[in-house]
Each structure stands twice: as C-alpha cells, then as structure tokens.
Design an enzyme around this catalytic site. Structure first.
Site, short mmCIF file in Angstrom:
data_model
loop_
_atom_site.label_atom_id
_atom_site.label_comp_id
_atom_site.label_asym_id
_atom_site.label_seq_id
_atom_site.Cartn_x
_atom_site.Cartn_y
_atom_site.Cartn_z
N LYS A 53 0.74 -1.01 0.01
CA LYS A 53 -0.10 -0.08 -0.01
C LYS A 53 0.91 1.34 0.11
O LYS A 53 0.49 2.13 -0.75
CB LYS A 53 -0.81 -0.15 1.29
CG LYS A 53 -2.00 -1.08 1.01
CD LYS A 53 -2.58 -1.33 2.37
CE LYS A 53 -3.91 -2.58 2.07
NZ LYS A 53 -4.38 -2.87 3.39
N GLN A 97 -5.18 -1.94 9.40
CA GLN A 97 -4.95 -2.96 8.99
C GLN A 97 -5.38 -4.28 9.81
O GLN A 97 -5.22 -4.29 10.85
CB GLN A 97 -3.53 -3.34 8.41
CG GLN A 97 -3.16 -4.63 8.07
CD GLN A 97 -3.52 -4.63 6.27
OE1 GLN A 97 -3.78 -3.56 5.66
NE2 GLN A 97 -3.99 -5.57 5.74
N ASP A 122 -11.51 2.23 3.80
CA ASP A 122 -11.97 0.84 3.72
C ASP A 122 -13.44 0.70 3.30
O ASP A 122 -13.97 -0.40 2.97
CB ASP A 122 -11.53 0.19 5.06
CG ASP A 122 -10.46 -0.82 5.00
OD1 ASP A 122 -10.11 -1.41 3.85
OD2 ASP A 122 -9.59 -0.82 6.26
N1 GUN Z 1 -6.95 -7.28 5.60
C1 GUN Z 1 -6.93 -7.98 4.84
N2 GUN Z 1 -8.01 -7.26 3.87
C2 GUN Z 1 -8.06 -6.05 4.38
C3 GUN Z 1 -8.74 -4.70 3.96
O1 GUN Z 1 -9.44 -4.71 3.06
N3 GUN Z 1 -8.71 -3.71 4.80
C4 GUN Z 1 -8.37 -3.93 5.97
N4 GUN Z 1 -8.26 -2.77 6.70
N5 GUN Z 1 -7.44 -4.91 6.54
C5 GUN Z 1 -7.57 -5.97 5.62
#
Ligand code: GUN
Length: 294
Positions: A53, A97, A122
């Site tokens: 990211k 996360q 998100d």
């Molecule tokens: N962990 C795995 N996929 C995601 C996601 O789409 N968002 C977040 N915040 N954590 C994740």
C-alpha cells in the site's frame, strides 16, 4: 470453450493511472492526498500488504504514513491514535490493517467505528455502509469496488444480468450485493445455509466466489459462458495460494474468469488509491462549502 482470463494487472494499472491523474489535479488545487495505514503487531501477511500500500502511494505521489504499533497495544492507545489521525489535515484516508491482535480483536467494530467516516477509505464504517445501501455517495470497500470496476472495464454487462454471490461477509459479499444492485443486476446472495446451491449458481451470468474455501466452485456449478470472479485467497501450502474456484476446470466452461493469484487481489490496492483520492476531493469540497457559509 476456454474462458477469457481477466488478468488483474492490466485493470489495476488502468485504475491506478486514473487515480494518478486525479492526484495531479488535486495538487494543482493545493491538496496533496494523504493516506495513513495503522498496523498493530507483526502479522507477516499484513506487513506485506501494508508495504504494498505504501509503495502504491509513492508511485502515484500520494502522501503516505505507515504507523507501526506494538502487538500489545491497548484499545485506548489505538483509539487515541485514530483520534489524532481524524484531525490531522495531511491525512485524508485512514486504514487500520486487519486482523488485529487477539487482545483487541473483540473490539474491532468499536475501533473501526472511531474512524471519521469521511476518512474511512476501507468503507467499513456504518455511515458508509448505510450510504451504500441507500444509494448515496459513499466510500465503498476496496475489493468489491475493484470487482465492479473490472467488470466495467472488461465490458461485461451487469444491467439485467443475474449475479450470484457466494459468501455474506461484511467486507465482500454484502457490499458486492449492493454494488451489483446499483448496476441494475438481479442479485442472489448465497451462504452456508443456502439450499440447492448448484441449482442457483448455474443460473448466474456473473458468479462471485467469496467463501474462503479452496476450489469450492467446481465446473458443474457454472453456466456455460458465465463470468466467474474469484475473490478467495487461501494459503494451501507455505508458498502456494489457491482461490475459491477450481480454476483449471472452471475455465473450460466459463466465458471469462479471474485467476488467483493475479486476479482481483491486485485491484484492491488500486481501489484504495481511488478511495484516498475520493476522500481528499470530498474533504476539499466540504472545506470550500464551509468557506462559503462563513
Ligand atoms: N486485511 C485484509 N484485507 C483487508 C482490507 O481490505 N482492509 C483492512 N483494513 N485490512 C485488511
């Protein structure tokens, strides 16, 4: 017939390019979009996702902060960090996360709900969920949003199509239902208690698998020519990932299919970039309205 393989890489590049253009446009208006990613603990898979990211932000010229917190972080300390990010003017998007470490996992909803809905890239906050369900502009979860954008870019018609989703998670299945509905598809959402699953999946023009079980969707569950989207990422060996779809056999029946790895997973980060830009634009607009009113 062998299906068209919908490779995530090309679609992700296109989505990122679109986001990059919007970053440049925002910069000319004096706004540098900013994303904060909070990671608690040492989950190796999460660390890889967070690094990717951060890299995507760097490539597109988005300001990026990665906040690493120790595994024993308390709910209160994490919430205080979120509060600070909510009022930080450099930050337009906040992502915590998941999964969270065990001692705070039970408070996941409470923690995610602390994020300012305008910065909730998100799309997990109840305000954004409610806005999506009622058809209002919303920040939408990145994975289902990426699937929809891919269908659009691939020219696969959704209007009037029968879309069948397997899996009712808050992250994929439920938002996917509303996004497809918005595209005028007829949507059936199946789950672990669904009876006669195969009968239903065989009616699908678009079949979305978001179950979390490797090779769950077999060729006899798919209508010839259907589009099959595999959202599953299952680690079946230390270095081997498998989707929810039996790709090798289903590709002989389907009209189009996404692989795993290399499919819709790549679109998630691209959509996160889009959401960050969208959040920055929305916040700029609100500031401008504020100026008008004062
Ligand atoms: N962990 C795995 N996929 C995601 C996601 O789409 N968002 C977040 N915040 N954590 C994740």
């Amino acid at each position: 017939m062998t299906a068209k393989i919908l490779e995530g890489k090309a679609f992700a590049a296109q989505i990122k390019a679109e986001a990059g253009k919007q970053v440049e446009a925002l910069k000319t208006q004096g706004v540098l979009p900013g994303l904060a990613v909070v990671i608690v603990g040492e989950n190796p898979a999460s660390k890889v996702y967070v690094r990717n990211k951060h890299k995507a932000c760097e490539t597109l010229g988005i300001y990026s902060e990665v906040i690493e917190m120790p595994a024993d972080t308390t709910k209160e300390v994490l919430m205080a960090k979120i509060d600070a990010l909510n009022v930080n003017k450099r930050i337009h998007g906040i992502l915590v996360q998941l999964p969270l470490p065990q001692q705070i996992a039970a408070y996941e909803s409470e923690i995610l709900d602390r994020i300012d809905p305008r910065k909730d890239v998100d799309g997990f906050h109840p305000v954004n969920v409610g806005r999506l369900v009622t058809g209002q502009p919303a920040l939408v979860p990145c994975t289902p949003a990426g699937c929809i954008r891919m269908l659009e870019l691939a020219g696969i018609p959704m209007d009037g199509a029968h879309a069948v989703i397997i899996g009712r998670s808050n992250i994929v299945g439920k938002p996917m239902l509303h996004l497809l509905l918005k595209k005028n598809a007829t949507v059936t959402l199946c789950h672990s208690h669904t009876k006669n699953l195969q009968e239903i999946t065989r009616q699908a023009d678009i079949l979305v698998a978001a179950i979390g079980k490797p090779y769950f969707v077999t060729a006899d569950m798919v209508k010839p020519g259907a589009t099959v989207i595999d959202v599953g990422i299952n680690r079946i060996a230390p270095k081997k990932l498998a989707g929810d779809v039996d790709f090798e056999n289903v590709k002989e029946v389907a009209g189009a299919i996404t692989p795993v790895p290399g499919g819709v997973g790549l679109l998630t980060i691209a959509m996160l970039m889009q959401n960050t830009v969208a959040a920055a634009k929305m916040q700029l607009k609100q500031e401008e309205y504020g100026k008008y009113e004062s």
